[in-house]
Scaffold this motif. Structure first.
Motif, PDB file in Angstrom:
ATOM      1  N   UNK A 171       6.537 -26.886  38.711  1.00  0.00           N
ATOM      2  CA  UNK A 171       6.676 -26.091  37.495  1.00  0.00           C
ATOM      3  C   UNK A 171       7.641 -24.925  37.735  1.00  0.00           C
ATOM      4  N   UNK A 172       8.466 -24.625  36.731  1.00  0.00           N
ATOM      5  CA  UNK A 172       9.374 -23.486  36.812  1.00  0.00           C
ATOM      6  C   UNK A 172       8.554 -22.205  36.748  1.00  0.00           C
ATOM      7  N   UNK A 173       8.647 -21.395  37.796  1.00  0.00           N
ATOM      8  CA  UNK A 173       7.874 -20.146  37.852  1.00  0.00           C
ATOM      9  C   UNK A 173       8.736 -18.912  37.609  1.00  0.00           C
ATOM     10  N   UNK A 174      10.066 -19.074  37.654  1.00  0.00           N
ATOM     11  CA  UNK A 174      10.919 -17.902  37.443  1.00  0.00           C
ATOM     12  C   UNK A 174      12.327 -18.353  37.050  1.00  0.00           C
ATOM     13  N   UNK A 175      12.923 -17.666  36.081  1.00  0.00           N
ATOM     14  CA  UNK A 175      14.326 -17.860  35.698  1.00  0.00           C
ATOM     15  C   UNK A 175      15.000 -16.496  35.804  1.00  0.00           C
ATOM     16  N   UNK A 176      16.000 -16.402  36.679  1.00  0.00           N
ATOM     17  CA  UNK A 176      16.516 -15.091  37.071  1.00  0.00           C
ATOM     18  C   UNK A 176      17.947 -14.840  36.592  1.00  0.00           C
ATOM     19  N   UNK A 177      18.319 -15.319  35.415  1.00  0.00           N
ATOM     20  CA  UNK A 177      19.652 -15.079  34.867  1.00  0.00           C
ATOM     21  C   UNK A 177      19.562 -15.130  33.347  1.00  0.00           C
ATOM     22  N   UNK A 178      20.623 -14.688  32.701  1.00  0.00           N
ATOM     23  CA  UNK A 178      20.750 -14.798  31.254  1.00  0.00           C
ATOM     24  C   UNK A 178      21.719 -15.928  30.928  1.00  0.00           C
ATOM     25  N   UNK A 179      21.403 -16.692  29.899  1.00  0.00           N
ATOM     26  CA  UNK A 179      22.258 -17.811  29.517  1.00  0.00           C
ATOM     27  C   UNK A 179      23.700 -17.344  29.302  1.00  0.00           C
ATOM     28  N   UNK A 180      24.650 -18.077  29.903  1.00  0.00           N
ATOM     29  CA  UNK A 180      26.069 -17.791  29.698  1.00  0.00           C
ATOM     30  C   UNK A 180      26.639 -16.682  30.551  1.00  0.00           C
ATOM     31  N   UNK A 181      25.861 -16.137  31.489  1.00  0.00           N
ATOM     32  CA  UNK A 181      26.364 -15.022  32.276  1.00  0.00           C
ATOM     33  C   UNK A 181      27.157 -15.511  33.487  1.00  0.00           C
ATOM     34  N   UNK A 182      27.946 -14.596  34.063  1.00  0.00           N
ATOM     35  CA  UNK A 182      28.661 -14.896  35.300  1.00  0.00           C
ATOM     36  C   UNK A 182      27.685 -14.784  36.471  1.00  0.00           C
ATOM     37  N   UNK A 183      27.826 -15.689  37.428  1.00  0.00           N
ATOM     38  CA  UNK A 183      26.950 -15.673  38.601  1.00  0.00           C
ATOM     39  C   UNK A 183      27.800 -15.749  39.863  1.00  0.00           C
ATOM     40  N   UNK A 184      27.215 -15.281  40.968  1.00  0.00           N
ATOM     41  CA  UNK A 184      27.885 -15.294  42.260  1.00  0.00           C
ATOM     42  C   UNK A 184      27.329 -16.404  43.144  1.00  0.00           C
ATOM     43  N   UNK A 185      28.148 -16.874  44.071  1.00  0.00           N
ATOM     44  CA  UNK A 185      27.714 -17.903  45.005  1.00  0.00           C
ATOM     45  C   UNK A 185      26.484 -17.425  45.766  1.00  0.00           C
ATOM     46  N   UNK A 186      25.438 -18.281  45.819  1.00  0.00           N
ATOM     47  CA  UNK A 186      24.211 -17.953  46.522  1.00  0.00           C
ATOM     48  C   UNK A 186      23.202 -17.195  45.686  1.00  0.00           C
ATOM     49  N   UNK A 187      23.572 -16.811  44.466  1.00  0.00           N
ATOM     50  CA  UNK A 187      22.643 -16.055  43.609  1.00  0.00           C
ATOM     51  C   UNK A 187      21.459 -16.934  43.214  1.00  0.00           C
ATOM     52  N   UNK A 188      20.237 -16.379  43.289  1.00  0.00           N
ATOM     53  CA  UNK A 188      19.027 -17.117  42.934  1.00  0.00           C
ATOM     54  C   UNK A 188      18.958 -17.277  41.416  1.00  0.00           C
ATOM     55  N   UNK A 189      18.807 -18.524  40.965  1.00  0.00           N
ATOM     56  CA  UNK A 189      18.806 -18.819  39.528  1.00  0.00           C
ATOM     57  C   UNK A 189      17.435 -19.258  39.019  1.00  0.00           C
ATOM     58  N   UNK A 190      16.811 -20.224  39.695  1.00  0.00           N
ATOM     59  CA  UNK A 190      15.499 -20.747  39.303  1.00  0.00           C
ATOM     60  C   UNK A 190      14.570 -20.731  40.512  1.00  0.00           C
ATOM     61  N   UNK A 191      13.289 -20.570  40.238  1.00  0.00           N
ATOM     62  CA  UNK A 191      12.264 -20.767  41.262  1.00  0.00           C
ATOM     63  C   UNK A 191      11.255 -21.786  40.750  1.00  0.00           C
ATOM     64  N   UNK A 192      10.970 -22.774  41.603  1.00  0.00           N
ATOM     65  CA  UNK A 192       9.977 -23.805  41.304  1.00  0.00           C
ATOM     66  C   UNK A 192       8.732 -23.494  42.128  1.00  0.00           C
ATOM     67  N   UNK A 193       7.553 -23.771  41.581  1.00  0.00           N
ATOM     68  CA  UNK A 193       6.275 -23.457  42.247  1.00  0.00           C
ATOM     69  C   UNK A 193       6.322 -23.849  43.726  1.00  0.00           C
ATOM     70  N   UNK A 194       6.149 -22.844  44.602  1.00  0.00           N
ATOM     71  CA  UNK A 194       6.298 -23.052  46.040  1.00  0.00           C
ATOM     72  C   UNK A 194       4.971 -23.285  46.759  1.00  0.00           C
ATOM     73  N   UNK A 195       3.840 -23.116  46.081  1.00  0.00           N
ATOM     74  CA  UNK A 195       2.546 -23.113  46.772  1.00  0.00           C
ATOM     75  C   UNK A 195       2.305 -24.402  47.551  1.00  0.00           C
ATOM     76  N   UNK A 196       2.546 -25.542  46.929  1.00  0.00           N
ATOM     77  CA  UNK A 196       2.276 -26.813  47.635  1.00  0.00           C
ATOM     78  C   UNK A 196       3.220 -26.997  48.819  1.00  0.00           C
TER      79      UNK A 196
END
Length: 366
Positions: free
Chosen positions: A65-90
């Motif tokens: 499950x997607x647990x975090x979205x760390x950008x705004x649609x259509x924005x400029x991003x840098x190489x290595x920038x964190x964009x999505x986080x998926x549930x890491x518990x398992x």
């Protein structure tokens, strides 16, 4: 006698006037213009489309499950920038389990290695059976394999944990997210987003095979192409993109169906005016401020594939063959057949034959 001579003189004068009027009435009235040199700039135009030089679909490499979205649609991003986080518990739990198995395997390997060292010393003194030594050697090899398998599992689980964090592969612009917070994504299937690089940006167009050598020469002179603004583009609203482009590469082959070759240009795009998929008009400079002979296009005549004009010499229309170049507006460039200052007929040619007498009556005399 004097009266008779006077009468004869009057008859001769009247005949001369009538002859002159008859000659003038036989001359065809035409409009003319002199061949002149002009400084002109001409461009070839091609329909073209903007393309991203780098474009990647971001897909989930792990399920969850997607647990975090760390950008705004259509924005400029840098190489290595964190964009999505998926549930890491398992994945964190699985990694802990595999790390525990790795420690157990490492401990077993150390025990077997210590036993093997003792058996080596006993073997030197022939104080151990061959079968016992062989079994110990087998246990050592199995322990080493178990260690390798445990390490591989740890590496795999660590990779999955890293894949739960989706990062930008390069500097660019990210699109609208295809998933929202809390959405379930599947490994290798779910499209998260698309990221593309927009500066510089590519411009693709198709040129005819007859222009292949021209574009190949332009590709070898990149500095001259930029300095001369050889490649420019117009936006759909008619505005001109302020930066000139360079020719970067051509397709490997000419299309058999169309006889055209796909060519790609690079254009600076710091203001982000050009977006992938944008339709543009490419202008390729053909003549840059050259002085050339020009005549009105309406002055030309074509017959059996040959082009000619009427030149006026001593009030006589002389048909002259010419070779023409590019057309622009209502005029055409003369490559061969005429010289600057020659007077040519621009109207009334339909009534003429080669050698006919003409009189000029120009609307706008020079």
């Amino acid at each position: 006698m004097k009266t008779k001579l006077l009468l004869i003189g009057l008859l001769i004068l009247q005949y001369s006037c009538n002859k002159k009027q008859e000659t003038e009435s036989q001359a065809t009235r035409v409009e003319s213009e002199k061949v002149k040199k002009e400084m002109i700039q001409l461009s070839d135009q091609y329909p073209a489309v903007a393309v991203a030089l780098q474009e990647v679909e971001l897909r989930a490499d792990v399920s969850g499950y997607i647990t975090n979205i760390l950008f705004k649609d259509g924005q400029k991003v840098k190489k290595g920038q964190l964009l999505y986080e998926i549930d890491k518990s398992r994945y964190q739990a699985t990694l802990k389990q595999s790390e525990s198995r790795l420690k157990i395997a490492a401990s077993n390997l150390q025990k077997v290695q210590r036993d093997m060292e003792r058996y080596e010393k006993l073997r030197e003194g022939n104080a151990i059976a061959a079968q016992v030594y062989d079994n110990a050697l087998t246990d050592l090899r199995n322990a080493e394999l178990e260690m390798m398998a445990a390490q591989g599992q740890v590496d795999n689980d660590l990779t999955n944990l890293q894949y739960a964090s989706v990062r930008a592969p390069f500097d660019g612009t990210i699109g609208f997210s295809s998933v929202r917070l809390g959405a379930l994504v599947n490994q290798g299937e779910t499209l998260l987003n698309v990221i593309s690089s927009n500066d510089p940006i590519g411009i693709d167009f198709f040129a005819g095979e007859k222009n292949l050598s021209k574009f190949r020469n332009l590709m070898e002179d990149k500095e001259g192409v930029i300095a001369d603004s050889t490649f420019m583009i117009n936006l759909p609203d008619g505005e001109s993109h302020p930066y000139p482009g360079t020719l970067e590469n051509m397709d490997r082959a000419i299309s058999r169906e169309t006889g055209t070759l796909q060519i790609r240009l690079h254009f600076p795009n710091p203001d982000q005016n050009l977006k992938p998929g944008l339709s543009t008009t490419l202008r390729v400079k053909a003549i840059n401020g050259a002085s050339v002979l020009t005549i009105p296009h309406k002055a030309t005549m074509e017959q059996m594939g040959e082009i000619s004009v009427f030149v006026i010499e001593n009030d006589t229309a002389i048909e002259q063959k010419v070779e023409l170049g590019r057309k622009f507006k209502d005029r055409v460039i003369v490559e061969k057949g005429l010289a600057e200052g020659q007077e040519i007929i621009v109207s009334g040619m339909q009534k003429l034959s080669n050698g006919n007498k003409v009189t000029t009556q120009n609307r706008n005399p020079e």
